[in-house]
Enzyme design. Structure first.
Site, PDB file in Angstrom:
ATOM      1  N   HIS A 265       0.834  -1.205   0.000  1.00 19.31           N
ATOM      2  CA  HIS A 265       0.000   0.000   0.000  1.00 19.31           C
ATOM      3  C   HIS A 265       0.875   1.264   0.000  1.00 19.31           C
ATOM      4  O   HIS A 265       0.732   2.142  -0.854  1.00 19.31           O
ATOM      5  CB  HIS A 265      -0.906  -0.027   1.237  1.00 19.31           C
ATOM      6  CG  HIS A 265      -1.783   1.171   1.392  1.00 19.31           C
ATOM      7  ND1 HIS A 265      -3.118   1.170   1.046  1.00 19.31           N
ATOM      8  CD2 HIS A 265      -1.537   2.426   1.847  1.00 19.31           C
ATOM      9  CE1 HIS A 265      -3.635   2.364   1.272  1.00 19.31           C
ATOM     10  NE2 HIS A 265      -2.692   3.147   1.773  1.00 19.31           N
ATOM     11  N   GLU A 266       1.779   1.339   0.957  1.00 21.38           N
ATOM     12  CA  GLU A 266       2.605   2.551   1.074  1.00 21.38           C
ATOM     13  C   GLU A 266       3.538   2.698  -0.134  1.00 21.38           C
ATOM     14  O   GLU A 266       3.858   3.818  -0.541  1.00 21.38           O
ATOM     15  CB  GLU A 266       3.396   2.553   2.381  1.00 21.38           C
ATOM     16  CG  GLU A 266       2.549   2.504   3.660  1.00 21.38           C
ATOM     17  CD  GLU A 266       1.479   3.588   3.772  1.00 21.38           C
ATOM     18  OE1 GLU A 266       1.634   4.659   3.147  1.00 21.38           O
ATOM     19  OE2 GLU A 266       0.465   3.351   4.471  1.00 21.38           O
ATOM     20  N   HIS A 269       1.765   4.695  -2.719  1.00 25.85           N
ATOM     21  CA  HIS A 269       1.871   6.143  -2.464  1.00 25.85           C
ATOM     22  C   HIS A 269       3.250   6.651  -2.888  1.00 25.85           C
ATOM     23  O   HIS A 269       3.389   7.707  -3.503  1.00 25.85           O
ATOM     24  CB  HIS A 269       1.715   6.434  -0.968  1.00 25.85           C
ATOM     25  CG  HIS A 269       0.309   6.336  -0.456  1.00 25.85           C
ATOM     26  ND1 HIS A 269      -0.717   7.079  -0.970  1.00 25.85           N
ATOM     27  CD2 HIS A 269      -0.244   5.601   0.554  1.00 25.85           C
ATOM     28  CE1 HIS A 269      -1.842   6.810  -0.307  1.00 25.85           C
ATOM     29  NE2 HIS A 269      -1.586   5.915   0.615  1.00 25.85           N
ATOM     30  N   GLU A 295      -4.824   7.717  -2.725  1.00 24.79           N
ATOM     31  CA  GLU A 295      -5.281   6.397  -2.280  1.00 24.79           C
ATOM     32  C   GLU A 295      -5.588   5.494  -3.467  1.00 24.79           C
ATOM     33  O   GLU A 295      -5.480   4.277  -3.353  1.00 24.79           O
ATOM     34  CB  GLU A 295      -6.512   6.532  -1.376  1.00 24.79           C
ATOM     35  CG  GLU A 295      -6.207   7.092  -0.001  1.00 24.79           C
ATOM     36  CD  GLU A 295      -5.169   6.295   0.778  1.00 24.79           C
ATOM     37  OE1 GLU A 295      -5.174   5.055   0.715  1.00 24.79           O
ATOM     38  OE2 GLU A 295      -4.337   6.933   1.447  1.00 24.79           O
TER      39      GLU A 295
HETATM   40 ZN    ZN Z   1      -2.930   5.204   2.049  1.00 22.96          ZN
END
Ligand code: ZN
Length: 504
Positions: A265-266, A269, A295
């Protein structure tokens, strides 16, 4: 105009430097700083923020932007120069409404609150954070009131994270999504199929978990020459420059999912921030455009890639090799289903793809009730428990896994930051489908551990633009429509989970 333009660049670069220095101090606070540093750090952050804010609202900057605007209107809309003048105007008009002392107090209070939360959560001590959260609510309202909003008090706070959106817009998107989601939640519950996820709930040594996640992030396209990963209480990604974009994670040794999917997830980003055009460095264009678009990138890599069957077809044998005692005898299908088990749970960040949005809806509604005065902080833990029961059918046994569960609200901001998660989920599918339409080989490539085509499409169509285009402009450029249409996302969820749960 060249002289004015050079001056604009210089002024904005200085503001950007101050903000980046502040981000380094925050990263340090959330990863390395001993508790004794909290009070001094909060003051340091407030000082940097005051200096940055004074520059943001300098009347000289306002005059300069005014002089450059007619020139900007004559430039190509898509040029960096025209975009810089547009964004400078947007940021100046917004900043000008907030007095520097209020902005600095807000930042200082956030840093202090974080430190109290970090120690209160393990001790399940809501009373310790309550006065801080009460002040957070007061400050959030004061900031919102600076904008004299005609609609909800949440509107200026939502606009800060997702420019152009109001509480009413978000309500409509969430209501439409909820209508499509609840029948799916029910169909899964009625299917009678109980997915077995015991394979994830074994002992997985922390160092081996971390060693497994990083090469995947690298294969996705996260450049570790321009990034690093550290441990923290609540994972986040942060950018100090295009050449230094960091992620953080946390590890549970009794569950395989948290660190692995958190890292993916990170990384999403971080790849977004790393992929911004180098020409936009040290300018307000050199960051992601909105919470929702950000997101969409983290959730795309975490879910559409990281929880997909093709991905695990390639990756699972490597995972088995890393954890032979735990997974050597667990087959791929069992593992795939375990990572996609749908079950109402207490913690948003651990939630499956189907129930995740219900957590967001709950938080969004609680924020509106707090900001609009229908709920007090003292009533918040009980309201949390009731709504969890209403939305997800589970009640937290304590505040640790209820109202204290994550850093949101305890970083000093209350309002405006939750809708980004659900908007991101919806847009992740809109973007992914466009990428696959352009390159139908993407799923097969994922099955071979190759992610370059997908990464390249995202960089070309989204990442490189930074803040040059609004979220709606990016949607329009890639999908042909500026609408945040939840239809394709719902279709994706129905298709994926009907197959896992044998729903006809
Ligand atoms: Zn996030």
């Amino acid at each position: 105009m060249q002289r004015q333009f050079a001056e604009l660049n210089a002024r904005l670069a200085e503001i950007h430097d101050l903000s980046s220095a502040k981000a380094v101090l925050e990263w340090d606070q959330w990863t390395k700083m001993p508790p004794g540093g909290a009070a001094a750090r909060a003051v340091q952050l407030a000082t940097l923020e005051r200096l940055a804010h004074q520059r943001r609202i300098d009347p000289g900057l306002g005059r300069l932007i005014g002089e450059l605007e007619p020139y900007g209107e004559g430039l190509d809309y898509e040029s960096d120069e025209a975009a810089l003048i547009r964004i400078a105007r947007h940021d100046f008009d917004r900043a000008e409404k907030i007095p520097p002392d209020l902005q600095a107090e807000f930042i200082q209070h956030g840093a202090l609150t974080y430190q109290v939360w970090e120690h209160a959560r393990p001790r399940n001590d809501f009373l310790a954070v309550r006065p801080y959260l009460e002040k957070t609510l007061v400050l959030s309202r004061r900031i919102a009131e600076c904008f004299h909003p005609e609609g909800s008090l949440a509107d200026p706070l939502i606009d800060y994270h997702d420019p152009g959106l109001t509480a009413a817009d978000v309500r409509m998107v969430l209501a439409e999504l909820r209508e499509g989601l609840l029948p799916l939640v029910k169909a899964i519950a009625d299917s009678g199929i109980e997915v077995d996820d015991r394979c994830l709930r074994q002992h997985f040594p922390a160092d081996r978990q971390l060693a497994f996640g990083l090469p995947i992030a690298r294969a996705f396209g996260y450049d570790f020459d321009r990034g690093r990963q550290d441990l923290t209480a609540h994972p986040f990604a942060t950018s100090f420059s295009i050449g230094d974009v960091r992620i953080t994670t946390r590890v549970r040794e009794d569950h395989l999912g948290e660190a692995l999917f958190g890292t993916l997830h990170e990384s999403g980003h971080a790849m977004y921030e790393q992929g911004i055009d180098a020409a936009l460095e040290r300018s307000p264009l050199g960051n992601g455009v909105s919470a929702g678009i950000h997101e969409s990138q983290s959730r795309l890599w975490e879910n559409l890639v990281g929880r997909s069957r093709p991905f695990w077809r390639h990756c699972y044998p490597h995972l088995q090799a890393a954890f032979p005692e735990q997974l050597g005898r667990v087959d791929l299908e069992t593992f795939y289903q375990a990572t996609n088990k749908v079950t109402p749970s207490l913690i948003r960040t651990d939630a499956d793809e189907v129930t995740y949005n219900l957590h967001v809806m709950l938080r969004f509604e609680l924020e509106l009730d707090l900001l609009e005065g229908r709920l007090t902080i003292a009533e918040l833990p009980d309201a949390w428990g009731e709504r969890m029961q209403g939305y997800l059918g589970v009640t937290p046994p304590d505040d640790r896994d209820g109202v204290l569960q994550d850093v949101h609200w305890y970083d000093g901001t209350l309002g405006g930051s939750f809708q980004g998660y659900t908007l991101g989920n919806i847009m992740s599918v809109l973007f992914y489908e466009q990428a696959v339409q352009a390159h139908p080989s993407i799923p097969d490539e994922m099955g071979e551990g190759q992610f370059a085509t997908l990464h390249h499409w995202l960089r070309e169509n989204l990442y490189r633009h930074g803040r040059k285009f609004t979220a709606r402009e990016l949607l329009e450029r890639t999908t042909g429509s500026p609408e945040i249409n939840s239809g394709p996302y719902l279709h994706y969820l129905w298709q994926k989970f009907s197959e896992i749960y044998g729903i006809a």
